[in-house]
Structure formats: structure tokens, C-alpha cells
Design a protein around this motif. Sequence first.
Motif, short mmCIF file in Angstrom:
data_model
loop_
_atom_site.label_atom_id
_atom_site.label_comp_id
_atom_site.label_asym_id
_atom_site.label_seq_id
_atom_site.Cartn_x
_atom_site.Cartn_y
_atom_site.Cartn_z
N LEU A 3 23.83 25.87 -2.72
CA LEU A 3 24.65 25.27 -1.67
C LEU A 3 25.73 24.40 -2.29
O LEU A 3 25.58 23.90 -3.40
N ARG A 4 26.79 24.20 -1.53
CA ARG A 4 27.84 23.29 -1.95
C ARG A 4 27.83 22.11 -0.99
O ARG A 4 28.01 22.29 0.22
N LEU A 5 27.61 20.92 -1.51
CA LEU A 5 27.59 19.69 -0.72
C LEU A 5 28.73 18.83 -1.21
O LEU A 5 28.78 18.45 -2.39
N GLU A 6 29.68 18.55 -0.32
CA GLU A 6 30.87 17.80 -0.72
C GLU A 6 31.14 16.67 0.26
O GLU A 6 31.17 16.90 1.48
N GLY A 7 31.32 15.49 -0.26
CA GLY A 7 31.73 14.37 0.56
C GLY A 7 33.20 14.50 0.90
O GLY A 7 34.01 14.89 0.06
N VAL A 8 33.55 14.19 2.15
CA VAL A 8 34.94 14.34 2.60
C VAL A 8 35.39 13.04 3.26
O VAL A 8 34.77 12.57 4.21
N LEU A 9 36.48 12.48 2.74
CA LEU A 9 37.09 11.28 3.32
C LEU A 9 38.50 11.62 3.78
O LEU A 9 39.28 12.21 3.02
N VAL A 10 38.83 11.24 4.98
CA VAL A 10 40.16 11.51 5.52
C VAL A 10 41.23 10.93 4.61
O VAL A 10 42.25 11.58 4.35
N ARG A 11 40.99 9.76 4.07
CA ARG A 11 42.02 9.11 3.24
C ARG A 11 42.36 9.91 1.98
O ARG A 11 43.39 9.69 1.37
N SER A 12 41.52 10.84 1.62
CA SER A 12 41.80 11.69 0.45
C SER A 12 42.71 12.86 0.79
O SER A 12 43.09 13.62 -0.10
N HIS A 13 43.06 13.00 2.06
CA HIS A 13 43.86 14.15 2.49
C HIS A 13 45.08 13.73 3.31
O HIS A 13 45.54 14.50 4.15
N THR A 14 45.61 12.56 3.03
CA THR A 14 46.77 12.09 3.79
C THR A 14 47.99 12.97 3.56
O THR A 14 48.89 13.00 4.40
N ASN A 15 47.99 13.73 2.48
CA ASN A 15 49.11 14.63 2.22
C ASN A 15 49.18 15.76 3.25
O ASN A 15 50.21 16.44 3.37
#
Length: 161
Positions: free
Chosen positions: A96-108
Motif C-alpha cells: 500500500l501507499r500511505l501519504e500524508g497530504v497538506l493543502v499548504r504543500s499544494h498552493t501552486n
Amino acid sequence: MGSAGSAAKVRHLTRELGFDATFDHHDGPVGEQLARAAPDGIDVYVDNVGGGHLEGAIDVLREYGRIAWVGAISLHSGDRSPAAPRNLFEVVHKSLRLEGVLVRSHTNLQDELEDFLVPHLRSGRIGTDTTVVQGFEHTVEAFRGMLKGGDLGRMLVRLDG
């Protein structure tokens, strides 16, 4: 597929938002309910709860499944350092792939999101659910209500005057 914390919210997910399958997470272990709703397993899971929800999803994910972990609301009313899901090794076993996702990392991607979403919001094709509590003096009550599931969609406090 989605889960909610009341029969009314479960109905809202299917009738208003178009979910294929839903369940009330108070009706039993999440993994068992997910398995009933998706007997062939699931490929992708977006988690904002953590705890038993994450553990249940790991059980039901198929090999090479993916988890986008965006939050852990279950921690808001308990220990900030919970034990890992008891089935965490399944992440390895199932690849499995488990990845933390934060909106601030994708402001682009903000402009792309707005270009896509705003026309749908303006046309009414996509709506927003909002619970409004009137008066600043009810801010704490609104916050507690939100944590206990007493809202539908986002919780707003409208200030008087």
C-alpha cells in the motif's frame, strides 16, 4: 463511498451528494462496514479521521491501494499520540501507499482549482453545505458541536452587528 456520524448525514451523502454507498460509523466497526459496502475491496481511501477508520480502511484496501491521509479528527478528543493501527504491517504486506497530504504543500495548484471549481459553484452544479450559528457568544458551542458532528458541512459563526 463515505461514512458519517448519523443516519441523517448518511442519507444526505447518498440523496444530496450522490454517494454510491454510505454507512454510519457508529453502527459497527468501520472495516466490517467497508467490507460489506465494497466486498471486492477498495483501491483508494482518503482519511480525515485516523484511528479505527484508518485501521478499517487498511483491512479493506486491495493490493497496491493508496491512502491519502489528510487529517486525524479522532485525535481532537483524546491522546495526541495514539498507538499505530494494529494492522499497520498490512501496508507492507499489500504494498500500500500511505501519504500524508497538506493543502499548504499544494498552493501552486490554487489557480487550477479555482478555474475548475468556481464555474461549478456559480452554476449550482456543486453546492456547499453550511451550518450557521448566530452570535459570537455561541462560538465555543459551535466549535464543540462541530467536533461532535452537530453540523452539516462547514460550521460558521455569524457575528451580530
